[in-house]
Structures are given as structure tokens and as C-alpha cells.
Design a protein around this motif. Structure first.
Motif, short mmCIF file in Angstrom:
data_model
loop_
_atom_site.label_atom_id
_atom_site.label_comp_id
_atom_site.label_asym_id
_atom_site.label_seq_id
_atom_site.Cartn_x
_atom_site.Cartn_y
_atom_site.Cartn_z
N LEU A 125 0.81 -1.21 0.00
CA LEU A 125 0.00 0.00 0.00
C LEU A 125 0.85 1.26 0.00
O LEU A 125 0.49 2.26 -0.62
CB LEU A 125 -0.93 0.00 1.22
CG LEU A 125 -1.83 -1.23 1.38
CD1 LEU A 125 -2.62 -1.14 2.68
CD2 LEU A 125 -2.76 -1.38 0.19
N ASP A 126 1.98 1.23 0.70
CA ASP A 126 2.84 2.41 0.81
C ASP A 126 4.25 1.96 1.18
O ASP A 126 4.43 0.97 1.89
CB ASP A 126 2.30 3.37 1.86
CG ASP A 126 3.05 4.70 1.86
OD1 ASP A 126 3.38 5.18 0.76
OD2 ASP A 126 3.32 5.24 2.94
N PHE A 186 1.39 -2.71 4.11
CA PHE A 186 0.93 -3.68 3.12
C PHE A 186 -0.21 -4.54 3.71
O PHE A 186 -0.36 -4.65 4.93
CB PHE A 186 2.08 -4.60 2.70
CG PHE A 186 2.75 -5.32 3.84
CD1 PHE A 186 2.34 -6.58 4.24
CD2 PHE A 186 3.79 -4.71 4.53
CE1 PHE A 186 2.94 -7.23 5.30
CE2 PHE A 186 4.40 -5.35 5.60
CZ PHE A 186 3.98 -6.62 5.99
N ASP A 187 -0.98 -5.10 2.81
CA ASP A 187 -1.98 -6.10 3.19
C ASP A 187 -1.36 -7.48 3.00
O ASP A 187 -0.73 -7.74 1.96
CB ASP A 187 -3.23 -5.99 2.32
CG ASP A 187 -4.05 -4.73 2.63
OD1 ASP A 187 -3.94 -4.22 3.75
OD2 ASP A 187 -4.78 -4.29 1.72
N GLN A 196 -4.88 -8.92 6.42
CA GLN A 196 -4.54 -8.04 7.54
C GLN A 196 -3.57 -6.97 7.06
O GLN A 196 -2.60 -7.27 6.36
CB GLN A 196 -3.90 -8.85 8.67
CG GLN A 196 -3.54 -8.01 9.90
CD GLN A 196 -2.83 -8.83 10.96
OE1 GLN A 196 -2.04 -9.73 10.66
NE2 GLN A 196 -3.10 -8.54 12.22
N THR A 197 -3.83 -5.72 7.44
CA THR A 197 -2.91 -4.63 7.11
C THR A 197 -1.81 -4.58 8.17
O THR A 197 -2.08 -4.57 9.36
CB THR A 197 -3.65 -3.29 7.05
OG1 THR A 197 -4.67 -3.37 6.05
CG2 THR A 197 -2.69 -2.16 6.70
#
Length: 200
Positions: free
Chosen positions: A10-11, A27-28, A37-38
Motif C-alpha cells: 500500500l505504501d 501492506f496487506d 490483515q494490514t
């Protein structure tokens, strides 16, 4: 097993970028039961490296180096660290770099270099992978005093040691460097048939 489909980045934020870099990744991650889960992880990157254990089977000796390591000192390790010669790759191949590093640090010029394994040093937080080698040497292979590069702050003592003495230093914690422990254990199992090695 390829887990690419179970990770969605995600980033990836660069927190610091200097001699090394420090990133924060979000991240997931998909667990084995299928749930997502993040997670956030801080990642340290100082580049990949190579290490080598020079050995002499006939005289039953190895070459190690001793030097100051501030990170170990900051964790209350108040002695100089005993290690195999090693260095960062700096855009060279592991085979090319380790030959250069061994000569700079020990003064020995090795040629018959064999890669025996590679490993992540601390994969929970550090990206670095170490490529590990062994190479035979003889006294006549020493072409300089070694000692490292003063321009890089190196002040390296070169030690030729009886292999069994060096191997015993693992058990009593005189050697605490992981790449050195692994290479000495490899040598015990595959080169010197050391007493007390697993499987002997």
C-alpha cells in the motif's frame, strides 16, 4: 512457494536515505486461512554483502579478522569483533567483491573461491543478504599486510588461527558474528571434520 498474490503493498515511505536507508512499508497480507490483515514494517537496507573463510587444510588453520564494530559496542559488547573478512558488494558480483575484500582486509590473495551458501542476516527487519564463500590459502599467498582501508575508517587486525581453536570460540561466545559462526560450522562439517560438529 510464490506468495506474491498474498501481498498487496500500500505504501513504502523513505524515512531516511544516507549510507544506508530506512523505509516504512505498509501492506496487506493474506493469512493461510484466507483473511487479509494490514501490517506496517520498518525496513533497514545497507546493501548486500559477501564473506569468505580462508582455510589451509594441511596446517589446519583459518584466517579471521578483528575490528571495532560500533553497533555491537552500542549493545554493550566491549571487545573487538572477531569475523571472517567481508564487505558490501557495491555493484560488483559477490565473487568479484569478496576477492577484493579479502586482499584489502587480510593481505592474502585468494583465487579458488567456492560459494557455499547465501543467507538473509535478519529478515524480520533487514534486507541484507550475505553471499558466503570459502577458499584455500597458503602462506605464500600473502601479498601485503592487509588491515583494510583507512579511508573507510578500517583498522583491522589479521589473525591466522588453529581451526579447532576458532571453532571452540563459538561455544564460549568469543565469536558472536553470525556469518563467521555459519562459515566455521560449514568448515567443521565439510572441510575439517571437526570433533563435536553435528554428524561427526
Amino acid at each position: 512457494m510464490d506468495i506474491t498474490s498474498r501481498v498487496r503493498v500500500l505504501d513504502n515511505e523513505t524515512v531516511y536515505d544516507g549510507w544506508s536507508s530506512f523505509n516504512r512499508a505498509t501492506f496487506d497480507y493474506q493469512h493461510r486461512n484466507g483473511t487479509w490483515q494490514t501490517q506496517t514494517r520498518d525496513i533497514f537496507d545497507c546493501g548486500h554483502g559477501a564473506a569468505l573463510l580462508p582455510y589451509d587444510l594441511e596446517r589446519r588453520t583459518v584466517i579471521l579478522v578483528r575490528q571495532f564494530r560500533y553497533a555491537a559496542f552500542s549493545e554493550a559488547y566491549t571487545d573487538l569483533l572477531l569475523e571472517t573478512p567481508a564487505g558490501l558488494l557495491d555493484d560488483a558480483s559477490p565473487e568479484e567483491r569478496i576477492v577484493i575484500e579479502v586482499e584489502e582486509e587480510t593481505g592474502y590473495r585468494v583465487s579458488d573461491v567456492t560459494k557455499v551458501f547465501e543467507c538473509f542476516v535478519s529478515p524480520g527487519a533487514v534486507t541484507q543478504k550475505i553471499h558466503c564463500f570459502v577458499a584455500p590459502y597458503r602462506p605464500g599467498d600473502r601479498v601485503s599486510e592487509g588491515g583494510g582501508l583507512t579511508s573507510e575508517g578500517e583498522d583491522i587486525e589479521v589473525l591466522e588461527m588453529d581451526f579447532d581453536e576458532a571453532y571452540a570460540m563459538i561455544a564460549d561466545a568469543r565469536i558472536q558474528d553470525c556469518k563467521t559462526i555459519m562459515l566455521l560450522q560449514y568448515a567443521a562439517l565439510n572441510l575439517f571434520n571437526a570433533k563435536g560438529a553435528a554428524g561427526t
